[in-house]
Design an enzyme around this catalytic site. Structure first.
Site, short mmCIF file in Angstrom:
data_model
loop_
_atom_site.label_atom_id
_atom_site.label_comp_id
_atom_site.label_asym_id
_atom_site.label_seq_id
_atom_site.Cartn_x
_atom_site.Cartn_y
_atom_site.Cartn_z
N LYS A 189 11.03 -3.87 1.29
CA LYS A 189 9.79 -3.15 1.57
C LYS A 189 8.62 -4.12 1.64
O LYS A 189 8.71 -5.25 1.15
CB LYS A 189 9.55 -2.09 0.49
CG LYS A 189 9.44 -2.69 -0.90
CD LYS A 189 9.41 -1.62 -1.98
CE LYS A 189 9.26 -2.26 -3.33
NZ LYS A 189 9.47 -1.32 -4.43
N ARG A 240 5.53 9.31 -10.23
CA ARG A 240 5.01 8.94 -8.92
C ARG A 240 5.66 9.92 -7.94
O ARG A 240 5.16 11.01 -7.73
CB ARG A 240 5.39 7.49 -8.63
CG ARG A 240 4.85 6.92 -7.35
CD ARG A 240 5.08 5.41 -7.27
NE ARG A 240 6.50 5.02 -7.25
CZ ARG A 240 6.93 3.77 -7.18
NH1 ARG A 240 6.08 2.77 -7.13
NH2 ARG A 240 8.22 3.48 -7.15
N TYR A 289 -21.59 -19.70 -0.28
CA TYR A 289 -22.50 -18.55 -0.27
C TYR A 289 -23.18 -18.32 -1.61
O TYR A 289 -22.57 -18.51 -2.66
CB TYR A 289 -21.72 -17.29 0.09
CG TYR A 289 -21.42 -17.16 1.56
CD1 TYR A 289 -22.44 -17.09 2.51
CD2 TYR A 289 -20.10 -17.09 2.00
CE1 TYR A 289 -22.15 -16.96 3.86
CE2 TYR A 289 -19.80 -16.94 3.36
CZ TYR A 289 -20.84 -16.88 4.28
OH TYR A 289 -20.56 -16.75 5.59
N MET A 337 -14.54 -16.06 4.02
CA MET A 337 -13.56 -15.23 4.71
C MET A 337 -12.37 -16.06 5.20
O MET A 337 -11.21 -15.68 5.03
CB MET A 337 -14.22 -14.53 5.89
CG MET A 337 -13.34 -13.46 6.51
SD MET A 337 -14.10 -12.72 7.96
CE MET A 337 -15.37 -11.71 7.25
C1 LIG Z 1 10.17 -1.85 -5.50
C2 LIG Z 1 11.24 -1.07 -6.10
C3 LIG Z 1 12.33 -1.72 -6.75
C4 LIG Z 1 12.38 -3.19 -7.00
O1 LIG Z 1 11.62 -3.53 -8.10
P1 LIG Z 1 11.54 -5.07 -8.61
O2 LIG Z 1 10.83 -5.01 -9.87
O3 LIG Z 1 10.81 -5.81 -7.56
O4 LIG Z 1 12.95 -5.51 -8.73
C5 LIG Z 1 13.36 -0.93 -7.18
N1 LIG Z 1 13.36 0.41 -7.02
C6 LIG Z 1 12.32 1.06 -6.43
C7 LIG Z 1 12.37 2.54 -6.28
C8 LIG Z 1 11.23 0.34 -5.96
O5 LIG Z 1 10.20 0.97 -5.37
#
Ligand SMILES: *Cc1c(COP(=O)(O)O)cnc(C)c1O
Length: 811
Positions: free
Chosen positions: A484, A582, A709, A758
């Site tokens: 991801k 979540r 700046y 920037m």
């Molecule tokens: C991102 C994620 C992981 C991986 O977590 P790490 O701490 O990077 O190993 C595992 N499961 C879910 C649902 C995640 O969103």
């Protein structure tokens, strides 16, 4: 070439089963994915993180009929057409075979070891000696127990000198390497801190490394790294260093504009030599090369002439974005059969384009050796290329290749003048050339330019880290790799292709469009989508992306959608909320889910999972245990209710390490894959990405001036300030301003001065030797950097802007 019969007799191996003992062996195979010439291959079932015995059916399917095993293999039991040698230790048997092979050759073999610089010294010596010698060099950094064996197997009568690299990571390994290599000439590059975790002291590491030189006639080493009393008096020592007792003495060193002017005493002569490097490591490598040439009898004039022609070129294979949507695989540093084979393998890992092309130059020694020509032809015929461009003379013998499009140019110049007509587009192009063809000019034309700031991604480190985590889970546990957010900032299909090649079981993305991108790039692994949106249902179905289902409403809508489309048994992943709060179903909703799922046939539960909120934190262990048991209770209920099994998984990176009881059927590896050791107990993890930028300008400013700046950077002393090409638009947070951020230039740390702009920021390099164009490592310590601004490494990685070009390295 050896026959199976000969191999058995020579090495006291017993043929357990035999069909045709006169089968000839020319290739040693240890990975069933890498088979070129099955008829002449001998498969070694090595026991590493994965057990080679498990891949015998695959190797058999690819046509291999000769096997070395240590355990009985049921699959082979009823095969009538195989030769099987059973031995006690498969790797050792391979090493004995290779030792026998090595002993057939009586030309000098140069064995190179040391903490750093091995591959560079090897590659440079190759360039320096090739004008009059037929030199073999071990490919890439093949320097391990297996790598050295495979390297030596390529030795042949056509050479008159060989360069072999040896590397160790644990005590006790060098003996085996020495037995195989039996070098006549030793090169010891240096001793540093690399890999020291497995050695108790520096002394122990040194003693181990020196075992390589047990029987050499001569040893080349820096006097600073190796004193005379450490080596056997019968070994002749050619030392380099700054002392006047060194045969190769560095008398004086001046640097300007990234060039070093060296005053060196070579034997009795004092010479001036200019090289295009200023860093200490490169200068040391130059000294090692000079010392070897001196020992081999080259005169000082030739030595200087050739050393001056060395270039600071990238020796690792790089994958870059190219013009017209091409992917450019740049391996333009050298060209020999062994490294061509590795590069072609890499070309085939990358599935983003169906069209694969090769631009290849002539290689050393090819014209004189029919055998080499035949080998090259076989390799090309087996490599499924659509386009082949040959740069070099004497084309006749390549005419009958089985490749659709073949073109020839007699030199690089001619090729470049036809570049437009060649119309490269939407293809993966491997560019591989011998040094003198200067294929870097082709790369310059075909690859997109990066503007000073790049994120370098070491693909070998990803493979290594995958192995590290795989070794922590039982063999039957599946592995899901989290890709991801652009693979935690490291890139999408480039990383996914590697993971697919490495046979992970699942990939996971955050959104449907990330999944679509992977599918378009040829990824066929199953893909889970963590936060699917309702308006992407169509593309989920179309691209076979499996959604996470996190609520009853979502489940209803998805089922309705599938019903309309008349789709059955679509795979979904049910998410349970055990405390993250979540996304996810509450345990109390399980009964309702079961009820709903039993009354439909649109979806099928492929997996059921939850996410641990603090698996890395010992203070929260009680809560983690509670999450796991809540999950397991719900999973048992779900399984009983549905009447079928599904994959159960809860463990992220930290849980893989800290919660073995939570490995269940599958683990979800995220941050650890990218080399960040959140739990600080996996010394073998390797850093995957390095964010690098360059110095654009240097200013000397008096005390009292301000920098940047809002006049925030007040100088309290006369200062030297370097402007570097990275700013908050690249993902370098403004919070790093005013001395919080620390970058590394030429090995030294430099703090930021003033506010981050920037596209740029300024560093205090007072008292340091820094020049315009120098490379700057932005996060010398990612963990420290994230703590400095109160965040975590994850955020720093994924914030690196997409305008920062990614360059992928592979060895
Ligand atoms: C991102 C994620 C992981 C991986 O977590 P790490 O701490 O990077 O190993 C595992 N499961 C879910 C649902 C995640 O969103």
């Amino acid at each position: 070439m050896y026959t199976i019969k000969f191999i058995c007799e020579k090495l006291n191996g017993k043929p357990l089963m035999s069909n045709d003992l006169s089968s000839k062996i020319s290739e040693l195979v240890y990975d069933s994915r890498k088979v070129n010439n099955p008829d002449e291959s001998l498969f070694f079932a090595l026991k590493a993180t994965r057990d080679g015995h498990d891949f015998i059916p695959d190797a058999y399917a690819k046509g291999i009929r000769n096997f070395v095993i240590s355990n009985p293999v049921a699959f082979l039991g009823d095969k009538k057409d195989v030769n099987v040698i059973q031995v006690h230790n498969v790797l050792q048997f391979m090493q004995e075979l290779v030792t026998y092979h090595r002993e057939q050759f009586h030309y000098p073999i140069i064995g190179i070891t040391g903490s750093n610089g091995k591959s560079i010294v090897k590659a440079w010596l190759f360039q320096l000696l090739i004008p009059e010698k037929k030199v073999y060099q071990s490919p890439k950094s093949y320097n391990s127990q297996l790598g050295v064996a495979l390297s030596l197997w390529n030795l042949g009568p056509q050479y008159d000198l060989a360069l072999i690299e040896a590397g160790i990571s644990e005590p006790g390994e060098m003996d085996a390497l020495q037995k195989m290599i039996q070098p006549n000439i030793g090169v010891f590059t240096n001793i540093g801190v690399a890999h020291s975790q497995n050695f108790e002291t520096k002394q122990q590491k040194l003693t181990e490394k020196l075992k390589l030189f047990k029987d050499v006639e001569v040893l080349v080493a820096g006097s600073e790294y190796l004193s005379k009393d450490l080596i056997d008096p019968k070994i002749k020592l050619v030392s380099w260093g700054k002392s006047d007792t060194d045969q190769i003495q560095l008398i004086q060193e001046e640097t300007f504009n990234q060039v070093s002017k060296l005053k060196i005493k070579i034997g009795e002569l004092i010479c001036i030599c200019q090289v295009p490097f200023t860093d200490r490591a490169s200068i040391e490598n130059v000294m090692s090369c000079i010392a070897v040439m001196y020992f081999l009898g080259y005169d000082a004039e030739t030595i200087v002439e050739r050393i001056q022609a060395l270039k600071p070129l990238e020796m690792r294979l790089q994958l870059k974005k190219g013009v017209n949507h091409c992917s450019i695989i740049d391996d333009s540093y050298s060209n020999d059969l062994a490294s061509l084979k590795i590069s072609l393998e890499f070309l085939h890992q990358q599935n983003q384009h169906s069209q694969k092309s090769l631009i290849l130059s002539e290689m050393e020694g090819l014209m004189e050796s029919d055998k080499l020509q035949q080998k090259l032809k076989d390799l090309l015929n087996n490599s499924q290329l659509q386009k082949f461009i040959w740069v070099g003379q004497d084309f006749e013998w390549l005419k009958d290749l089985g490749i659709n499009s073949i073109q020839q140019f007699s030199n690089t110049e001619e090729f470049l003048s036809h570049l437009t007509e060649l119309n490269f587009h939407d293809e993966s192009i491997l560019i591989k050339g011998a040094r003198k063809f200067q294929f870097e000019r082709i790369v310059q034309r075909l690859a997109l330019r990066s503007h000073g700031t790049v994120l370098e991604i070491n693909l070998n480190a990803i493979t290594n880290n995958l192995m590290v985590y795989r070794s922590l889970i039982p063999r039957n546990v599946k592995l899901m790799a989290m890709v991801k957010a652009f693979s935690y900032g490291s890139g999408s299909f480039e990383v996914a292709n590697l993971l697919q090649f490495s046979k992970v079981d699942y990939l996971t993305v955050a959104f449907a469009d990330e999944g679509v991108e992977l599918r378009t790039a040829g990824i066929t692994l199953p893909i889970m989508v963590l936060s699917p949106d309702r308006d992407t249902f169509q593309s989920l179905v179309q691209h076979n992306l499996e959604p996470e289902v996190y609520s009853m409403d979502f489940l209803e809508e998805f089922i309705d959608f599938l019903k309309e489309q008349n789709i059955k048994d679509f795979k979904i992943h049910l998410k349970l909320d055990t405390g993250m709060h979540r996304l996810g179903l509450f345990p109390s909703e399980i009964e309702a889910v079961i009820e709903r799922l039993r009354n439909q046939d649109q979806v099928r539960v492929q997996s059921f999972f939850t996410h641990l909120v603090a698996s890395g934190d010992p203070k929260q262990d009680e809560f983690t245990a509670y999450q796991i048991s809540t999950y397991q209770e719900a999973a048992a209920k779900l399984e009983a209710g549905l009447g079928y099994k599904f994959i159960q998984h809860v463990a992220n990176t930290s849980a893989i390490v800290r919660w073995p009881q939570a490995h269940l059927d599958m683990v979800r590896l995220g941050i650890g894959l990218y080399g960040v050791d959140m739990d600080k107990n996996l010394p073998n993890l390797e850093q995957v990405s390095s964010l690098k930028t360059t110095v654009t300008q240097i200013k000397e400013l008096p005390a009292g001036e301000t920098v940047g700046y809002d006049r925030k950077g007040v100088l309290h002393r006369d200062s030297k300030i370097a402007t570097v090409k990275i700013g908050y638009a690249d993902g370098y947070s403004r919070r790093f301003g005013n001395s919080v951020g620390k970058m590394q230039i030429n090995g030294n740390l430099a703090s930021t001065v003033g506010n981050i702009c920037m596209d740029m920021c300024m560093l205090d390099v007072t008292g340091q030797d820094v020049q315009v164009g120098d490379e700057v490592l932005v996060f010398p310590n990612l963990m420290q950097a994230s703590q400095d601004i109160g965040t975590i490494p994850y955020e720093l990685l994924v914030n690196i802007s997409s305008r920062v070009k990614r360059v992928y390295y592979y060895e």
